[in-house]
Structures are given as C-alpha cells and as structure tokens.
Design a protein around this motif. Structure first.
Motif, PDB file in Angstrom:
ATOM      1  N   TYR A 133       6.836  -9.449  -5.095  1.00  0.00           N
ATOM      2  CA  TYR A 133       7.474  -9.407  -3.772  1.00  0.00           C
ATOM      3  C   TYR A 133       8.987  -9.340  -3.927  1.00  0.00           C
ATOM      4  CZ  TYR A 133       2.978 -11.312  -2.152  1.00  0.00           C
ATOM      5  OH  TYR A 133       1.650 -11.527  -1.882  1.00  0.00           O
ATOM      6  N   ARG A 134       9.605  -8.709  -2.928  1.00  0.00           N
ATOM      7  CA  ARG A 134      11.062  -8.678  -2.832  1.00  0.00           C
ATOM      8  C   ARG A 134      11.448  -8.929  -1.378  1.00  0.00           C
ATOM      9  NH1 ARG A 134      14.888  -6.489  -6.149  1.00  0.00           N
ATOM     10  NH2 ARG A 134      13.362  -5.237  -7.309  1.00  0.00           N
ATOM     11  N   ALA A 135      12.557  -9.600  -1.158  1.00  0.00           N
ATOM     12  CA  ALA A 135      13.003  -9.872   0.207  1.00  0.00           C
ATOM     13  C   ALA A 135      13.340  -8.566   0.912  1.00  0.00           C
ATOM     14  CB  ALA A 135      14.213 -10.797   0.195  1.00  0.00           C
ATOM     15  N   GLN A 153      14.674  -7.856   7.607  1.00  0.00           N
ATOM     16  CA  GLN A 153      14.099  -9.082   8.135  1.00  0.00           C
ATOM     17  C   GLN A 153      14.048 -10.156   7.053  1.00  0.00           C
ATOM     18  OE1 GLN A 153      10.532  -8.394  10.694  1.00  0.00           O
ATOM     19  NE2 GLN A 153      10.595  -6.328   9.869  1.00  0.00           N
ATOM     20  N   PRO A 154      14.110 -11.434   7.445  1.00  0.00           N
ATOM     21  CA  PRO A 154      13.994 -12.516   6.459  1.00  0.00           C
ATOM     22  C   PRO A 154      12.540 -12.735   6.059  1.00  0.00           C
ATOM     23  CG  PRO A 154      14.258 -13.451   8.642  1.00  0.00           C
ATOM     24  CD  PRO A 154      14.383 -11.955   8.807  1.00  0.00           C
ATOM     25  N   LYS A 155      11.952 -11.719   5.452  1.00  0.00           N
ATOM     26  CA  LYS A 155      10.558 -11.764   5.056  1.00  0.00           C
ATOM     27  C   LYS A 155      10.404 -11.209   3.646  1.00  0.00           C
ATOM     28  CE  LYS A 155       8.295 -11.110   9.582  1.00  0.00           C
ATOM     29  NZ  LYS A 155       7.290 -10.265  10.302  1.00  0.00           N
ATOM     30  N   MET A 156       9.374 -11.692   2.964  1.00  0.00           N
ATOM     31  CA  MET A 156       9.054 -11.165   1.649  1.00  0.00           C
ATOM     32  C   MET A 156       8.117  -9.975   1.802  1.00  0.00           C
ATOM     33  SD  MET A 156      10.871 -12.995  -0.277  1.00  0.00           S
ATOM     34  CE  MET A 156      10.266 -12.414  -1.866  1.00  0.00           C
ATOM     35  N   ARG A 157       8.426  -8.910   1.086  1.00  0.00           N
ATOM     36  CA  ARG A 157       7.654  -7.668   1.159  1.00  0.00           C
ATOM     37  C   ARG A 157       6.920  -7.431  -0.154  1.00  0.00           C
ATOM     38  NH1 ARG A 157      10.310  -1.690   2.466  1.00  0.00           N
ATOM     39  NH2 ARG A 157       8.506  -0.444   1.814  1.00  0.00           N
ATOM     40  N   VAL A 215       6.051   0.672  -3.611  1.00  0.00           N
ATOM     41  CA  VAL A 215       7.322   1.332  -3.319  1.00  0.00           C
ATOM     42  C   VAL A 215       7.182   2.838  -3.496  1.00  0.00           C
ATOM     43  CG1 VAL A 215       9.760   1.523  -3.930  1.00  0.00           C
ATOM     44  CG2 VAL A 215       8.635  -0.719  -3.965  1.00  0.00           C
ATOM     45  N   THR A 216       6.561   3.258  -4.593  1.00  0.00           N
ATOM     46  CA  THR A 216       6.399   4.683  -4.877  1.00  0.00           C
ATOM     47  C   THR A 216       5.050   5.216  -4.399  1.00  0.00           C
ATOM     48  OG1 THR A 216       5.439   4.283  -7.063  1.00  0.00           O
ATOM     49  CG2 THR A 216       7.854   4.425  -6.913  1.00  0.00           C
ATOM     50  N   PRO A 228       0.411   6.337  -0.438  1.00  0.00           N
ATOM     51  CA  PRO A 228       1.584   5.803   0.265  1.00  0.00           C
ATOM     52  C   PRO A 228       1.182   4.655   1.184  1.00  0.00           C
ATOM     53  CG  PRO A 228       1.564   8.202   0.322  1.00  0.00           C
ATOM     54  CD  PRO A 228       0.228   7.770  -0.196  1.00  0.00           C
ATOM     55  N   SER A 229       2.109   3.738   1.397  1.00  0.00           N
ATOM     56  CA  SER A 229       1.823   2.572   2.221  1.00  0.00           C
ATOM     57  C   SER A 229       3.020   2.252   3.096  1.00  0.00           C
ATOM     58  CB  SER A 229       1.501   1.365   1.336  1.00  0.00           C
ATOM     59  OG  SER A 229       1.438   0.183   2.094  1.00  0.00           O
ATOM     60  N   LYS A 230       2.739   1.815   4.303  1.00  0.00           N
ATOM     61  CA  LYS A 230       3.789   1.244   5.131  1.00  0.00           C
ATOM     62  C   LYS A 230       4.202  -0.091   4.532  1.00  0.00           C
ATOM     63  CE  LYS A 230       2.122   3.323   9.454  1.00  0.00           C
ATOM     64  NZ  LYS A 230       1.624   3.045  10.830  1.00  0.00           N
ATOM     65  N   PRO A 231       5.360  -0.634   4.906  1.00  0.00           N
ATOM     66  CA  PRO A 231       5.761  -1.945   4.388  1.00  0.00           C
ATOM     67  C   PRO A 231       4.672  -2.995   4.628  1.00  0.00           C
ATOM     68  CG  PRO A 231       7.588  -0.920   5.539  1.00  0.00           C
ATOM     69  CD  PRO A 231       6.395  -0.045   5.788  1.00  0.00           C
ATOM     70  N   VAL A 232       4.351  -3.734   3.590  1.00  0.00           N
ATOM     71  CA  VAL A 232       3.358  -4.807   3.678  1.00  0.00           C
ATOM     72  C   VAL A 232       4.078  -6.126   3.431  1.00  0.00           C
ATOM     73  CG1 VAL A 232       1.263  -5.783   2.690  1.00  0.00           C
ATOM     74  CG2 VAL A 232       1.505  -3.294   2.872  1.00  0.00           C
ATOM     75  N   PHE A 233       4.138  -6.954   4.456  1.00  0.00           N
ATOM     76  CA  PHE A 233       4.794  -8.241   4.312  1.00  0.00           C
ATOM     77  C   PHE A 233       3.819  -9.281   3.771  1.00  0.00           C
ATOM     78  CE2 PHE A 233       7.379  -6.081   7.578  1.00  0.00           C
ATOM     79  CZ  PHE A 233       8.599  -6.111   6.921  1.00  0.00           C
ATOM     80  N   MET A 234       4.360 -10.372   3.272  1.00  0.00           N
ATOM     81  CA  MET A 234       3.552 -11.350   2.547  1.00  0.00           C
ATOM     82  C   MET A 234       2.349 -11.820   3.336  1.00  0.00           C
ATOM     83  SD  MET A 234       4.719 -14.938   0.762  1.00  0.00           S
ATOM     84  CE  MET A 234       5.269 -14.179  -0.770  1.00  0.00           C
TER      85      MET A 234
END
Length: 217
Positions: free
Chosen positions: A128-130, A134-138, A163-164, A194-200
């Motif tokens: 994960y990376r911030a 937003q203050p969320k982990m991705r 990411v890729t 491919p994926s949309k952003p996935v948050f924790m």
C-alpha cells in the motif's frame, strides 16, 4: 470486532493539539493501543514509519482475537493550527493465521505479509501507498500463493501490480520424492488487468484473485 469504534477511540484520544515549531509527532504508544482492546483481543504486531511523507510517524497494527484479525493504519497529520492522527484505512485479514503478519514500512510503502490456512496454505503479500489526494492507503500490489506445506499437491502463484495492471501467474509443480520434494515454477503467463484505485477498505480476497487470474484467458 468493532472497526469503527476502535478507530474512533484513536481519533478522539486527544492527540490533536496546537502545532509546535517542528518536533516530529511521536508514534502512538503500545499502552494506548492496549487500553483500547476488548476481552480476548491482543496486538498481533505493529510497525511505525512515515507513510504520507510529512516527516511524522504513522502506525500500522493488527488486532487479533480467537476468531478475527483486523489491520489498522493511523496516519499523522499536521496543519497550520494543530497536529494529530487520522484513520488511513483498515481491513480484515484471514482469521486462520500460521503466525503473526509481517508488517514493514520502507520508502513510503507499507508491506503486509500474511500466511494462513493449514497443510494447504495461502501466502499473501499486500503493498500500500498513501493516496496523493485523500488521506487513505491505496493498494498498489497483491501477491498470492496457494501451496501444500507438505508438497502433497501442486500450487499456483500470482503477482498483481495494480499501478501498471500487470499480472504474472505460474503453476507450482511438485517434483522429486520424499525429503527431496520441492516445487518447480512452470507455465508462467503475463497479461494486463487495469484497475481503478483500490483503497485499503476494499482490499480484495487474495485467494479469489488468484483463482480468477489463473483462469483468465
């Protein structure tokens, strides 16, 4: 386990206060975390480091009970008027752990390594990376391997770079006899998903992702 209640206790703990000139915000203490636990819960593990690039210490920890395990991220924040902590995300880990999850923070990336199951085990690695907005982990990476700890059957492995969009899958084929048994890596295949952003909080089940990736054409 009460995820929202646990985070609420952290955020209402009075850590926010007028911002000093610059001493770094100290990490949450072990005792504070222990004070939030309910009967039967324990802190399985924790890691501290800078995840959001503000120079202050963020904290990652796993709360475990006999039937549930939950990972939490608490991010530091600093504004012109105060400093404090806020939730960066949380998600459930599989309950059948074969040891404590390994937590590490390096160069702003949180890595969680978890081994669950029994004779047939699932090894999962989450990265994960911030998020920059937003203050969320991705979630940026997910590796999963299903295998036999006694080499009783073949296994499968997957590595997904969110990411890729690159996915790599392989078959783990049992080879050898007796104490000389091991796995050979065969039929490695690469493709993109491919994926949309996935948050924790939306972290997918690694075993389901592995099954889907190995069946994908």
């Amino acid at each position: 386990m009460r995820s929202l209640g646990f985070i609420a206790a952290l955020l209402l703990s009075g850590t926010a206060h007028a911002a000093p000139a610059r001493p770094p915000l100290p990490p949450i203490t072990d005792q504070f975390l222990l004070d939030q636990l309910e009967l039967g819960e324990e802190i399985e593990g924790r890691a501290d480091g800078d995840l959001n690039g503000d120079g202050d210490t963020d904290t990652v920890f796993v709360v475990a009970s006999p039937h549930e395990r939950h990972l939490y991220v608490v991010l530091s924040y600093r504004s012109e008027v105060d400093i404090g902590h806020q939730s960066g995300g949380d998600f459930k880990l599989a309950p059948d752990a074969l040891g404590a999850a390994e937590l590490s923070i390096a160069k702003g990336v949180l890595t969680v390594k978890d081994l669950t199951g029994g004779t047939t085990a699932l090894s999962a690695t989450y990265r994960y990376r911030a998020d920059k907005v937003q203050p969320k982990m991705r979630l940026i990476g997910l590796d999963a391997t299903v295998y036999s700890r006694t080499y009783a059957h073949d296994g499968d492995e997957m590595s997904w770079n969110l990411v890729t969009g690159d996915i790599v899958t392989s078959l783990l084929k049992v080879t050898g006899d007796g104490e000389d048994r091991s796995y050979d890596t065969l039929y490695t295949r690469k493709f993109k998903r491919p994926s949309k952003p996935v948050f924790m909080e939306d972290t997918p089940d690694p075993e389901l992702e592995l099954v889907g990736a190995t069946k994908a054409k």
